[in-house]
Design a protein around this motif. Structure first.
Motif, mmCIF file in Angstrom:
data_model
loop_
_atom_site.group_PDB
_atom_site.id
_atom_site.type_symbol
_atom_site.label_atom_id
_atom_site.label_comp_id
_atom_site.label_asym_id
_atom_site.label_seq_id
_atom_site.Cartn_x
_atom_site.Cartn_y
_atom_site.Cartn_z
ATOM 1 N N VAL A 44 1.350 -5.374 -3.853
ATOM 2 C CA VAL A 44 0.044 -4.836 -4.240
ATOM 3 C C VAL A 44 -0.340 -5.448 -5.582
ATOM 4 O O VAL A 44 0.503 -5.601 -6.462
ATOM 5 N N LEU A 45 -1.621 -5.762 -5.730
ATOM 6 C CA LEU A 45 -2.156 -6.301 -6.975
ATOM 7 C C LEU A 45 -3.073 -5.255 -7.602
ATOM 8 O O LEU A 45 -3.962 -4.724 -6.941
ATOM 9 N N LEU A 46 -2.841 -4.953 -8.883
ATOM 10 C CA LEU A 46 -3.643 -3.952 -9.588
ATOM 11 C C LEU A 46 -3.988 -4.478 -10.973
ATOM 12 O O LEU A 46 -3.094 -4.795 -11.760
ATOM 13 N N HIS A 47 -5.293 -4.575 -11.250
ATOM 14 C CA HIS A 47 -5.737 -5.013 -12.577
ATOM 15 C C HIS A 47 -7.100 -4.425 -12.886
ATOM 16 O O HIS A 47 -7.775 -3.878 -12.007
ATOM 17 N N GLY A 48 -7.502 -4.509 -14.118
ATOM 18 C CA GLY A 48 -8.710 -3.875 -14.595
ATOM 19 C C GLY A 48 -10.009 -4.507 -14.137
ATOM 20 O O GLY A 48 -11.070 -3.919 -14.331
ATOM 21 N N GLN A 49 -9.964 -5.674 -13.527
ATOM 22 C CA GLN A 49 -11.187 -6.304 -13.057
ATOM 23 C C GLN A 49 -11.510 -5.966 -11.608
ATOM 24 O O GLN A 49 -12.512 -6.421 -11.064
ATOM 25 N N LEU A 50 -10.657 -5.151 -10.966
ATOM 26 C CA LEU A 50 -10.958 -4.699 -9.612
ATOM 27 C C LEU A 50 -12.109 -3.706 -9.660
ATOM 28 O O LEU A 50 -12.281 -2.983 -10.646
ATOM 29 N N THR A 51 -12.869 -3.633 -8.582
ATOM 30 C CA THR A 51 -13.902 -2.599 -8.499
ATOM 31 C C THR A 51 -13.212 -1.244 -8.411
ATOM 32 O O THR A 51 -12.022 -1.156 -8.084
ATOM 33 N N ILE A 52 -13.952 -0.186 -8.670
ATOM 34 C CA ILE A 52 -13.371 1.157 -8.585
ATOM 35 C C ILE A 52 -12.801 1.400 -7.195
ATOM 36 O O ILE A 52 -11.707 1.940 -7.048
ATOM 37 N N GLY A 53 -13.530 0.974 -6.172
ATOM 38 C CA GLY A 53 -13.056 1.153 -4.800
ATOM 39 C C GLY A 53 -11.787 0.368 -4.512
ATOM 40 O O GLY A 53 -10.851 0.883 -3.890
ATOM 41 N N ASP A 54 -11.750 -0.895 -4.948
ATOM 42 C CA ASP A 54 -10.555 -1.721 -4.728
ATOM 43 C C ASP A 54 -9.364 -1.192 -5.517
ATOM 44 O O ASP A 54 -8.232 -1.215 -5.031
ATOM 45 N N ARG A 55 -9.627 -0.709 -6.732
ATOM 46 C CA ARG A 55 -8.539 -0.144 -7.533
ATOM 47 C C ARG A 55 -7.986 1.106 -6.849
ATOM 48 O O ARG A 55 -6.777 1.295 -6.754
ATOM 49 N N GLY A 56 -8.880 1.960 -6.351
ATOM 50 C CA GLY A 56 -8.439 3.162 -5.635
ATOM 51 C C GLY A 56 -7.630 2.814 -4.399
ATOM 52 O O GLY A 56 -6.613 3.446 -4.110
ATOM 53 N N ALA A 57 -8.060 1.786 -3.659
ATOM 54 C CA ALA A 57 -7.329 1.353 -2.465
ATOM 55 C C ALA A 57 -5.952 0.810 -2.833
ATOM 56 O O ALA A 57 -4.960 1.087 -2.138
ATOM 57 N N ALA A 58 -5.878 0.061 -3.923
ATOM 58 C CA ALA A 58 -4.579 -0.470 -4.361
ATOM 59 C C ALA A 58 -3.642 0.663 -4.762
ATOM 60 O O ALA A 58 -2.454 0.663 -4.399
ATOM 61 N N MET A 59 -4.164 1.647 -5.478
ATOM 62 C CA MET A 59 -3.330 2.769 -5.905
ATOM 63 C C MET A 59 -2.872 3.595 -4.694
ATOM 64 O O MET A 59 -1.727 4.046 -4.647
ATOM 65 N N GLU A 60 -3.749 3.752 -3.720
ATOM 66 C CA GLU A 60 -3.371 4.466 -2.493
ATOM 67 C C GLU A 60 -2.280 3.710 -1.751
ATOM 68 O O GLU A 60 -1.344 4.310 -1.226
ATOM 69 N N ARG A 61 -2.388 2.389 -1.714
ATOM 70 C CA ARG A 61 -1.365 1.565 -1.061
ATOM 71 C C ARG A 61 -0.014 1.719 -1.763
ATOM 72 O O ARG A 61 1.027 1.823 -1.111
ATOM 73 N N VAL A 62 -0.011 1.759 -3.089
ATOM 74 C CA VAL A 62 1.237 1.977 -3.830
ATOM 75 C C VAL A 62 1.820 3.339 -3.458
ATOM 76 O O VAL A 62 3.020 3.456 -3.195
ATOM 77 N N ASP A 63 0.990 4.362 -3.424
ATOM 78 C CA ASP A 63 1.470 5.695 -3.038
ATOM 79 C C ASP A 63 2.090 5.676 -1.642
ATOM 80 O O ASP A 63 3.140 6.286 -1.411
ATOM 81 N N GLN A 64 1.457 4.972 -0.705
ATOM 82 C CA GLN A 64 1.988 4.872 0.659
ATOM 83 C C GLN A 64 3.342 4.175 0.673
ATOM 84 O O GLN A 64 4.284 4.634 1.334
ATOM 85 N N LEU A 65 3.432 3.063 -0.046
ATOM 86 C CA LEU A 65 4.701 2.332 -0.094
ATOM 87 C C LEU A 65 5.788 3.154 -0.763
ATOM 88 O O LEU A 65 6.947 3.134 -0.338
ATOM 89 N N MET A 66 5.435 3.895 -1.806
ATOM 90 C CA MET A 66 6.406 4.763 -2.477
ATOM 91 C C MET A 66 6.938 5.813 -1.498
ATOM 92 O O MET A 66 8.134 6.086 -1.464
ATOM 93 N N SER A 67 6.056 6.408 -0.713
ATOM 94 C CA SER A 67 6.475 7.473 0.197
ATOM 95 C C SER A 67 7.346 6.953 1.343
ATOM 96 O O SER A 67 8.170 7.685 1.868
ATOM 97 N N LYS A 68 7.186 5.677 1.705
ATOM 98 C CA LYS A 68 8.014 5.077 2.751
ATOM 99 C C LYS A 68 9.450 4.866 2.289
ATOM 100 O O LYS A 68 10.370 4.815 3.106
ATOM 101 N N GLY A 69 9.624 4.672 0.994
ATOM 102 C CA GLY A 69 10.962 4.443 0.471
ATOM 103 C C GLY A 69 11.492 3.045 0.731
ATOM 104 O O GLY A 69 12.689 2.807 0.628
ATOM 105 N N GLU A 70 10.616 2.118 1.067
ATOM 106 C CA GLU A 70 11.018 0.738 1.315
ATOM 107 C C GLU A 70 10.721 -0.122 0.102
ATOM 108 O O GLU A 70 9.936 0.257 -0.766
#
Length: 121
Positions: A44-70
């Protein structure tokens, strides 16, 4: 460490099932590191130049990956150093000021009590 070494080490750690954080000082460096990893491991790529929507999607993806435990890699700029409650097994950080280094250390083994791994680039 060179960027190539960071990419190889982060990839190896993620392939072993670890959650890896790579913090780069510049967006261009973060994008380059991400491009070196994205075809090999979940990343996942996360930086301050992402749009609010893209940043939210990236953070959600991190949460999903964290919950998988992989294993996976989050490549970010210092935007990740405050305001998130994620727990990584290993971290890489561009050599920077002491405050930034402490912030990244605070993202490693926050809650699970496992052995931490860290590298300064």
């Amino acid at each position: 460490m060179s960027e190539g070494e960071v990419v190889l080490k982060a990839r190896c750690l993620a392939e072993c099932g670890l959650r890896v954080l790579v913090v780069r000082d510049r967006v261009s460096e973060a994008v380059s590191t991400y491009e070196g990893l994205r075809d090999h491991v979940p990343c996942v790529l996360l930086h301050g130049q992402l749009t609010i929507g893209d940043r939210g999607a990236a953070m959600e993806r991190v949460d999903q990956l964290m919950s998988k435990g992989e294993g996976f890699v989050l490549v970010a700029t210092p935007v990740v150093e405050a305001g998130v409650n994620w727990d990584f097994d290993a971290a890489f950080r561009d050599a920077s000021n002491a405050f930034s280094l402490v912030q990244v250390v605070g993202r490693v083994c926050r809650a699970r009590g496992a052995a931490a791994r860290g590298w300064c680039m």
